[in-house]
Each structure stands twice: as structure tokens, then as C-alpha cells.
Design a protein around this motif. Sequence first.
Motif, PDB file in Angstrom:
ATOM      1  N   HIS A   1       3.089   1.032  -3.622  1.00  0.00           N
ATOM      2  CA  HIS A   1       2.323   1.013  -4.875  1.00  0.00           C
ATOM      3  C   HIS A   1       0.988   1.723  -4.676  1.00  0.00           C
ATOM      4  O   HIS A   1      -0.075   1.132  -4.769  1.00  0.00           O
ATOM      5  CB  HIS A   1       2.095  -0.431  -5.344  1.00  0.00           C
ATOM      6  N   THR A   2       1.064   3.020  -4.418  1.00  0.00           N
ATOM      7  CA  THR A   2      -0.139   3.803  -4.121  1.00  0.00           C
ATOM      8  C   THR A   2      -1.072   3.949  -5.316  1.00  0.00           C
ATOM      9  O   THR A   2      -2.216   4.345  -5.151  1.00  0.00           O
ATOM     10  CB  THR A   2       0.256   5.205  -3.610  1.00  0.00           C
ATOM     11  N   GLU A   3      -0.610   3.604  -6.514  1.00  0.00           N
ATOM     12  CA  GLU A   3      -1.437   3.741  -7.710  1.00  0.00           C
ATOM     13  C   GLU A   3      -2.504   2.658  -7.831  1.00  0.00           C
ATOM     14  O   GLU A   3      -3.362   2.705  -8.704  1.00  0.00           O
ATOM     15  CB  GLU A   3      -0.561   3.751  -8.978  1.00  0.00           C
TER      16      GLU A   3
ATOM     17  N   LYS B   1       0.820  -1.218   0.000  1.00  0.00           N
ATOM     18  CA  LYS B   1       0.000   0.000   0.000  1.00  0.00           C
ATOM     19  C   LYS B   1       0.852   1.266   0.000  1.00  0.00           C
ATOM     20  O   LYS B   1       0.487   2.255  -0.626  1.00  0.00           O
ATOM     21  CB  LYS B   1      -0.943   0.006   1.195  1.00  0.00           C
ATOM     22  N   THR B   2       1.990   1.247   0.693  1.00  0.00           N
ATOM     23  CA  THR B   2       2.831   2.441   0.739  1.00  0.00           C
ATOM     24  C   THR B   2       3.737   2.554  -0.480  1.00  0.00           C
ATOM     25  O   THR B   2       4.098   3.658  -0.877  1.00  0.00           O
ATOM     26  CB  THR B   2       3.689   2.482   2.018  1.00  0.00           C
TER      27      THR B   2
END
Length: 184
Positions: A11-13, A8-9
Motif C-alpha cells: 500500500h505505497t499510496e 508499506k510494500t
Amino acid sequence: MNLIEHFKTTHTEFGEEALIVFNGEITQEIVHSYTALVGQTMTLIGASEKAKKKVYHVLVELLQNICKHSGHKAEEDEGQIGQGMSIFGYNKEHFVICTGNLTSNDNINGIKEMIDHINSLEKDGLKELYKFMIKKSRLSERGGAGLGFIDIAKKNLQKFDYDFVDKGNNTSMFILSYKIVNPT
């Protein structure tokens, strides 16, 4: 930090709706089932056959790596079982596979050196390293010759992203991410 937090941190896309997550023992049967699920998902989203082949190749290699080299293992009559986690994410531009498994802290420098060396090479260098490893390598006691990561990089020309998270007792979580550009 666990693999989902890392994903999550890093690959925020990707939104949570674009994820397939597996956590547990990774056997050859799980590799087959998980890759089938990812393949079905790719069919549903309309991914090209070329994209499916690329993702399948990377996914199988990374899951096989966990089966053979996980620091948490159990022996079974049919073969080795690795403990680990895999996350598959996608959007219109690319697919990403993120895996995590325990490893001894004694292995960290060797893993870093190998991945950094692979990441430093361009297409021709990867081809040469692959040929060299085929000619000079012997299968390890766990069944690998160190070719999986080289083969992934050689076929996709992307860099690996990795991290190690200390878990105590001379053990760390080895987190590996690999993006595959969507070949539309």
C-alpha cells in the motif's frame, strides 16, 4: 517480512502519517478501544458517517477474526484472547485495514479456498452464499459460522488481498488487507 513491511510494500499510496498501528493481544476491550481510536481519527479528518460505519464494520469483523481464530491464543476467564496486529490507513480515495495473525500451516488451504471463493463472487453471488451459510452453517467451536468475510465483501463489494508468510514450526503469518472506497 512482518505486517508493517507488507503494508508499506503493498500500500505505497499511504504515508506513515496516515497510519494507526496496534500489535499485541486482541481482546474484546482492545477491539472496542482500537475501533474508538479509529473512529476519532475519522472524525478529525472529516470522514462521512457512511464511511465511519463501513470502516467500523470491517474493522470489528477482522479484529473479531483474530480474537477467535489466531494461532497464538491464551484462554482467559472472560473469553479468548488472540495475538495479532492491525494497521489502519487512509487517504482521500479510500481507507484500508490490514491485519495479521499466526495460523497453523494446516489451515492455509482452507483459508485460501474460502477467500478465493468470496473474491470470485459478485453482489448476487455473495448474497446467495451468505443466505446459504446462515441456513446450513453451525457455529464452530470458536464461535464463528464463517460469515464475517462474506458479510464484509457483500456490503463493500471489494476484494480481499491476502498473503501467508512462513514463520517456521508449521506456522505462518496470515496477512489480510481490505480497502474501503471513501463514500464521499
